[in-house]
Design an enzyme around this catalytic site. Structure first.
Site, PDB file in Angstrom:
ATOM      1  N   HIS A  14       0.633  -0.892   2.938  1.00  0.00           N
ATOM      2  CA  HIS A  14       0.757  -0.651   4.370  1.00  0.00           C
ATOM      3  C   HIS A  14       0.528  -1.952   5.129  1.00  0.00           C
ATOM      4  CE1 HIS A  14      -3.789   0.264   5.407  1.00  0.00           C
ATOM      5  NE2 HIS A  14      -3.661  -0.820   4.701  1.00  0.00           N
ATOM      6  N   CYS A  33      -5.205  -7.481   7.634  1.00  0.00           N
ATOM      7  CA  CYS A  33      -4.457  -6.221   7.482  1.00  0.00           C
ATOM      8  C   CYS A  33      -3.149  -6.226   8.253  1.00  0.00           C
ATOM      9  CB  CYS A  33      -5.319  -5.048   7.906  1.00  0.00           C
ATOM     10  SG  CYS A  33      -6.767  -4.873   6.867  1.00  0.00           S
ATOM     11  N   HIS A  39       0.148  -5.151   2.426  1.00  0.00           N
ATOM     12  CA  HIS A  39      -0.781  -5.322   1.301  1.00  0.00           C
ATOM     13  C   HIS A  39      -1.045  -3.932   0.742  1.00  0.00           C
ATOM     14  CE1 HIS A  39      -3.287  -4.308   4.765  1.00  0.00           C
ATOM     15  NE2 HIS A  39      -4.072  -3.698   3.890  1.00  0.00           N
ATOM     16  N   HIS A  41      -3.323  -0.814  -1.539  1.00  0.00           N
ATOM     17  CA  HIS A  41      -4.621  -0.205  -1.867  1.00  0.00           C
ATOM     18  C   HIS A  41      -4.418   0.805  -2.989  1.00  0.00           C
ATOM     19  CE1 HIS A  41      -6.817  -1.715   1.647  1.00  0.00           C
ATOM     20  NE2 HIS A  41      -5.738  -1.432   2.361  1.00  0.00           N
ATOM     21  N   ASP A  79       2.773   8.033  -3.220  1.00  0.00           N
ATOM     22  CA  ASP A  79       2.449   7.159  -4.350  1.00  0.00           C
ATOM     23  C   ASP A  79       3.562   6.122  -4.578  1.00  0.00           C
ATOM     24  OD1 ASP A  79       0.883   6.268  -6.495  1.00  0.00           O
ATOM     25  OD2 ASP A  79       2.044   7.479  -7.921  1.00  0.00           O
ATOM     26  N   HIS A  80       3.151   4.859  -4.657  1.00  0.00           N
ATOM     27  CA  HIS A  80       4.082   3.735  -4.815  1.00  0.00           C
ATOM     28  C   HIS A  80       5.083   3.636  -3.658  1.00  0.00           C
ATOM     29  CE1 HIS A  80       2.213   3.719  -8.710  1.00  0.00           C
ATOM     30  NE2 HIS A  80       2.710   2.506  -8.921  1.00  0.00           N
ATOM     31  N   GLU A 124     -10.266   4.066   1.001  1.00  0.00           N
ATOM     32  CA  GLU A 124      -9.308   2.969   0.981  1.00  0.00           C
ATOM     33  C   GLU A 124      -9.810   1.849   0.059  1.00  0.00           C
ATOM     34  OE1 GLU A 124      -6.450   1.955   4.475  1.00  0.00           O
ATOM     35  OE2 GLU A 124      -8.256   0.763   4.689  1.00  0.00           O
TER      36      GLU A 124
HETATM   37 NI    NI Z   1      -5.216  -2.077   4.175  1.00  0.00          NI
END
Ligand code: NI
Length: 134
Positions: A14, A33, A39, A41, A79-80, A124
């Protein structure tokens, strides 16, 4: 009243960025961020359902069923994926953990065949999580 929890994990990327602000303000508020290309998580999700025990089954809600509901309505969609671009239920929101948790709540709240949603907890990082209770 009893509470059951299903834990799931997903990996997603995100970017925290408010399009109404300048790049400078986004960098001030979101720092790393706001990185232009995002980036990732490894998210951990905990879904808690509350209710009464069915005297016939001894279950509130079969956790296998809860697992399938979460997979179908949340995990398969995130997911992904890139949460800013790929996920219809997050369209138009800044994908902070807060907003993701609320979106997940809305995906699940009306899908449970027994009990009711108590909370959605989204980690997160190991040390940061949010909890939404509707
Ligand atoms: Ni983040």
């Amino acid at each position: 009243m009893i509470y059951i929890t299903r834990r799931e994990t997903f990996a997603a990327s995100h970017r925290l960025y408010n399009p109404d602000w300048s790049d400078e303000k986004n960098n001030d508020v979101y720092d790393k961020c706001a990185n232009k290309n995002g980036h990732g998580h490894n998210y951990v999700l905990e879904v808690v359902v509350k209710g009464e025990i069915d005297p016939e089954t001894g279950y509130l809600l079969d956790l296998k069923i809860l697992k399938e509901i979460i997979k179908k309505n949340v995990i398969s969609l995130v997911d992904h994926k890139h949460l800013n671009h790929d996920v219809p239920f997050l369209s138009g929101v800044i994908p902070t953990a807060e907003n993701i948790a609320m979106g997940i709540w809305n995906q699940l709240a009306d899908k449970l065949p027994a009990g009711e949603l108590n909370s959605v907890k989204l980690y997160e990082t190991e040390n940061n999580y949010v909890e939404y209770k509707g």
